[in-house]
Design a protein around this motif. Structure first.
Motif, PDB file in Angstrom:
ATOM      1  N   CYS A  56       0.803  -1.330   0.127  1.00 23.62           N
ATOM      2  CA  CYS A  56       0.014  -0.065  -0.070  1.00 23.62           C
ATOM      3  C   CYS A  56       0.889   1.161   0.069  1.00 23.62           C
ATOM      4  CB  CYS A  56      -0.936   0.044   1.144  1.00 23.62           C
ATOM      5  SG  CYS A  56      -1.965  -1.289   1.164  1.00 23.62           S
ATOM      6  N   ALA A  57       2.022   1.172   0.612  1.00 26.42           N
ATOM      7  CA  ALA A  57       2.859   2.439   1.149  1.00 26.42           C
ATOM      8  C   ALA A  57       3.310   2.602  -0.484  1.00 26.42           C
ATOM      9  CB  ALA A  57       3.880   2.047   1.918  1.00 26.42           C
ATOM     10  N   TYR A  92       1.134   4.073  -2.714  1.00 25.29           N
ATOM     11  CA  TYR A  92       0.827   5.677  -2.443  1.00 25.29           C
ATOM     12  C   TYR A  92       1.965   6.564  -2.916  1.00 25.29           C
ATOM     13  CZ  TYR A  92       0.141   9.544   0.477  1.00 25.29           C
ATOM     14  OH  TYR A  92       0.101  11.070   0.878  1.00 25.29           O
ATOM     15  N   VAL A  93       3.161   6.105  -2.634  1.00 25.84           N
ATOM     16  CA  VAL A  93       4.311   6.848  -3.146  1.00 25.84           C
ATOM     17  C   VAL A  93       4.378   7.023  -4.628  1.00 25.84           C
ATOM     18  CG1 VAL A  93       6.841   6.873  -3.076  1.00 25.84           C
ATOM     19  CG2 VAL A  93       5.667   6.420  -0.997  1.00 25.84           C
ATOM     20  N   ARG A 105       1.716   7.381  -6.497  1.00 28.01           N
ATOM     21  CA  ARG A 105       0.813   8.304  -6.726  1.00 28.01           C
ATOM     22  C   ARG A 105       1.301   9.634  -6.383  1.00 28.01           C
ATOM     23  NH1 ARG A 105      -4.916   5.950  -4.316  1.00 28.01           N
ATOM     24  NH2 ARG A 105      -5.124   4.284  -5.609  1.00 28.01           N
ATOM     25  N   LEU A 106       1.944   9.817  -5.472  1.00 26.39           N
ATOM     26  CA  LEU A 106       2.893  11.124  -5.155  1.00 26.39           C
ATOM     27  C   LEU A 106       3.839  11.427  -6.065  1.00 26.39           C
ATOM     28  CD1 LEU A 106       3.425  11.074  -1.139  1.00 26.39           C
ATOM     29  CD2 LEU A 106       1.729  12.171  -2.440  1.00 26.39           C
ATOM     30  N   ILE A 141      -2.358  15.605   1.041  1.00 28.12           N
ATOM     31  CA  ILE A 141      -1.513  14.442   1.054  1.00 28.12           C
ATOM     32  C   ILE A 141      -1.457  13.921   2.196  1.00 28.12           C
ATOM     33  CG2 ILE A 141       1.041  13.871   0.683  1.00 28.12           C
ATOM     34  CD1 ILE A 141       1.085  15.886  -1.489  1.00 28.12           C
ATOM     35  N   ARG A 142      -1.385  14.607   3.396  1.00 28.78           N
ATOM     36  CA  ARG A 142      -1.415  14.086   4.795  1.00 28.78           C
ATOM     37  C   ARG A 142      -2.634  13.524   5.141  1.00 28.78           C
ATOM     38  NH1 ARG A 142       3.318  18.040   7.249  1.00 28.78           N
ATOM     39  NH2 ARG A 142       4.949  17.411   5.770  1.00 28.78           N
ATOM     40  N   SER A 180      -4.762  11.737   3.675  1.00 27.54           N
ATOM     41  CA  SER A 180      -5.006  10.626   2.784  1.00 27.54           C
ATOM     42  C   SER A 180      -4.729   9.287   3.904  1.00 27.54           C
ATOM     43  CB  SER A 180      -4.244  10.135   1.574  1.00 27.54           C
ATOM     44  OG  SER A 180      -4.438   9.047   1.104  1.00 27.54           O
ATOM     45  N   LEU A 197      -4.195   6.547   2.845  1.00 24.46           N
ATOM     46  CA  LEU A 197      -3.111   5.713   2.458  1.00 24.46           C
ATOM     47  C   LEU A 197      -1.496   6.240   2.873  1.00 24.46           C
ATOM     48  CD1 LEU A 197      -3.564   4.723  -1.268  1.00 24.46           C
ATOM     49  CD2 LEU A 197      -3.191   3.127   0.718  1.00 24.46           C
ATOM     50  N   ALA A 198      -1.810   7.744   3.372  1.00 20.53           N
ATOM     51  CA  ALA A 198      -0.718   8.041   3.708  1.00 20.53           C
ATOM     52  C   ALA A 198      -0.121   7.719   5.256  1.00 20.53           C
ATOM     53  CB  ALA A 198      -0.732   9.613   3.967  1.00 20.53           C
ATOM     54  N   THR A 200       0.031   4.474   5.743  1.00 20.35           N
ATOM     55  CA  THR A 200       0.683   3.401   5.605  1.00 20.35           C
ATOM     56  C   THR A 200       2.196   3.195   5.637  1.00 20.35           C
ATOM     57  OG1 THR A 200       0.694   3.288   3.200  1.00 20.35           O
ATOM     58  CG2 THR A 200      -1.244   2.226   4.221  1.00 20.35           C
TER      59      THR A 200
END
Length: 167
Positions: free
Chosen positions: A32-33, A36-37, A39-40, A82-83, A85, A87-88, A90
């Motif tokens: 998941c992390a 998420y990364v 996506r960022l 961003i923070r 979310s 998922l953030a 994870t």
């Protein structure tokens, strides 16, 4: 007649079973992390985001209710989103999982013997993860301040008088 004095047993104990559960959860969180990364990294850069400490400056201005430019407001809005979310979370939970995995693995290796200081080195990433989670939640709570922020034109900020002290 010989006695086996080895501290290693056959099969897994409770700590070993919990260690493998922690490993499975860690693999899921790491996946998941990673998503998420990625996506960022796909987000496009905002104007002014390349400056040194631009996100911190924008968040400080929002926290202290200082006038902000449109670019600073957009930066603050993005970092808060961003923070916020789910998922953030994870990312710090991965650090937490690494610490738990290390402690449980050390306890399994000891097979009931007294744990040493080395066993609890895994507590360090747990404290780190706790700090990250608290900082992320603190920033996410600033979402309420965004609609009330004072937005000024860039030239107004540049020409504003600089306060001086009469000391």
């Amino acid at each position: 007649m010989t006695f086996d004095t080895s501290t290693h047993t056959t099969g897994l104990g409770l700590w070993g079973l919990l260690m493998f559960v922690a490993l499975g959860v860690e693999a899921l969180l790491a996946t998941c992390a990673f998503i998420y990364v990625r996506r960022l990294l796909a987000l496009r850069a905002l104007p002014g985001a390349d400056e040194l400490n631009s996100y911190q400056k924008a968040l400080r201005k929002l926290r202290k209710d200082e006038p902000m430019t449109r670019d600073e407001h957009a930066l603050a809005e993005r970092i808060i989103d961003i923070r916020r979310s789910p998922l953030a979370l994870t990312v710090p939970f991965c650090f937490m999982g690494m610490g738990i995995f290390y402690v449980l693995g050390s306890l399994e290796y000891l097979h009931g013997h007294t744990p040493s200081e080395r066993t609890f080195l895994g507590v360090i990433p747990m404290f780190t993860a706790t700090n990250l989670i608290l900082q992320m939640r603190k920033t996410a709570r600033m979402r309420k301040r965004l609609p009330h922020a004072t937005i000024v034109e860039e030239r107004d900020v540049d020409t504003a008088p600089v306060p001086t002290s009469n000391a």
